[in-house]
Design an enzyme around this catalytic site. Structure first.
Site, mmCIF file in Angstrom:
data_model
loop_
_atom_site.group_PDB
_atom_site.id
_atom_site.type_symbol
_atom_site.label_atom_id
_atom_site.label_comp_id
_atom_site.label_asym_id
_atom_site.label_seq_id
_atom_site.Cartn_x
_atom_site.Cartn_y
_atom_site.Cartn_z
ATOM 1 N N ASP A 162 -3.083 -2.747 -5.030
ATOM 2 C CA ASP A 162 -2.032 -3.701 -4.683
ATOM 3 C C ASP A 162 -1.080 -3.926 -5.847
ATOM 4 O OD1 ASP A 162 -2.782 -4.222 -2.069
ATOM 5 O OD2 ASP A 162 -3.834 -6.082 -2.524
ATOM 6 N N HIS A 203 -9.176 -2.227 -5.138
ATOM 7 C CA HIS A 203 -8.071 -2.474 -4.207
ATOM 8 C C HIS A 203 -7.048 -3.418 -4.815
ATOM 9 C CE1 HIS A 203 -5.827 -2.583 -0.525
ATOM 10 N NE2 HIS A 203 -5.696 -3.886 -0.726
ATOM 11 N N HIS A 247 -0.132 -11.026 -5.011
ATOM 12 C CA HIS A 247 1.234 -10.545 -4.803
ATOM 13 C C HIS A 247 2.275 -11.478 -5.426
ATOM 14 C CE1 HIS A 247 -0.548 -7.605 -2.194
ATOM 15 N NE2 HIS A 247 -1.003 -8.527 -1.377
ATOM 16 N N HIS A 267 0.835 -1.207 0.000
ATOM 17 C CA HIS A 267 0.000 0.000 0.000
ATOM 18 C C HIS A 267 0.871 1.260 0.000
ATOM 19 C CE1 HIS A 267 -3.346 -2.540 2.124
ATOM 20 N NE2 HIS A 267 -3.056 -2.971 0.903
#
Length: 303
Positions: free
Chosen positions: A241, A237, A264, A78
């Site tokens: 990310d 969101h 991720h 973030h």
């Protein structure tokens, strides 16, 4: 187009999402060509960890840098996303624990901190990574891709068969030549399901999570009393990310990024694949700012 750093230091405190530890975060200006450097000041001797895709060695629920000596800096995505959104190149990030504070679960508090400190240009051209050929990573039904594009554009889709997700589109495209990171992405919060929260806590994760810093969903509804900030906040969101994960490469990307059910780990594998193929990218600088893609002209004005 010039490199950027902060005008002055600024400090905030918060809790780590997974550790639940109280954390002090201090953001400091840094000289040109420093890049983004995290500094663990809670260790017997402070340790500097410069961001690089090869150091993202733990991607369970967040992006975590882990050095060969085992020094960790967790949940950086973030904050890295906020750096990318404001076009910041050089910073020292001092932190008093192994995890960046979660704040409200979005990048907006970091944007506020950075803008409060002030942003200044430095007398050295900014470096960009321009993607020249498509690069893709596929794992089952999940995939991520970078393709040549004279600007920066993100298209992401998620797939959840759940009433809370079915109320809005699960695919969003943001072309940053036309739309603003601060307006469209920065406020989108992290999210999780109630059963996941319970599982994480049993396994020593998510100890700092609450309705104040995450969207929590039960079998049917969003549990946060205020509801969602965007109808499609979940996928926004995921874009937040992804932007943070991609900025670990150290420079803004001139490319179009797209993905389906990405996370991720997959985002980091894409960066590693890009760097492993030197014919697929080049590093460029723009002596005349007008020559830079219009996506980067929308960055907030520096002092």
């Amino acid at each position: 187009m010039l490199q950027r750093t902060l005008k002055q230091p600024i400090t905030a405190t918060g809790v780590g999402l997974h550790s639940g530890e109280r954390v002090k975060l201090t953001l400091l200006p840094a000289p040109p060509d420093t890049g983004i450097v995290f500094r663990r000041t809670d260790l017997p001797e402070a340790v500097d960890v410069k961001v690089h895709p090869a150091l993202v060695n733990d991607t369970r629920l967040s992006s975590t840098l882990v050095t060969d000596a085992g020094v960790r800096v967790g949940t950086i995505e973030h904050l890295m996303s906020a750096f990318a959104g404001l076009g910041l190149d050089n910073l020292i990030v001092e932190v008093t624990a192994a995890e960046i504070p979660i704040m409200d679960g979005s990048a907006a508090p970091f944007i506020f901190l950075l803008q409060s400190a002030g942003i200044v240009e430095q007398p050295v051209p900014k470096a960009f990574i321009r993607v020249l050929k498509p690069v893709e990573v596929v794992e089952g039904d999940k995939w991520v891709r970078l393709v040549p594009h004279e600007g920066f554009k993100v298209t992401l889709s998620i797939e959840f068969n759940h009433p809370a997700f079915n109320l809005a589109p699960q695919t969003v495209e943001i072309d940053f030549a036309q739309r603003s990171y601060i307006d469209e992405i920065a406020r989108a919060r992290t999210f999780g399901f109630m059963h996941e929260v319970e599982y994480m806590r049993k396994n020593g994760l998510g100890l700092g999570g609450s309705l104040d810093n995450a969207i929590v969903i039960d079998d049917e509804y969003v549990l946060n009393p205020e509801g969602l900030r965007f109808p499609d906040e979940f996928v926004r969101h995921k874009i937040l990310d992804a932007i943070g994960d991609l900025y670990v490469v150290g420079h803004p990307l001139i490319a179009a990024f797209s993905g389906h059910k990405s996370g991720h780990a997959l985002n980091n594998k894409l960066l590693r694949e890009l760097l492993a193929r030197p014919d697929c990218y080049e590093v460029v600088r723009f002596a005349d700012p007008d020559e830079a893609p219009s996506s980067f002209h929308r960055l907030p004005v520096a002092a």
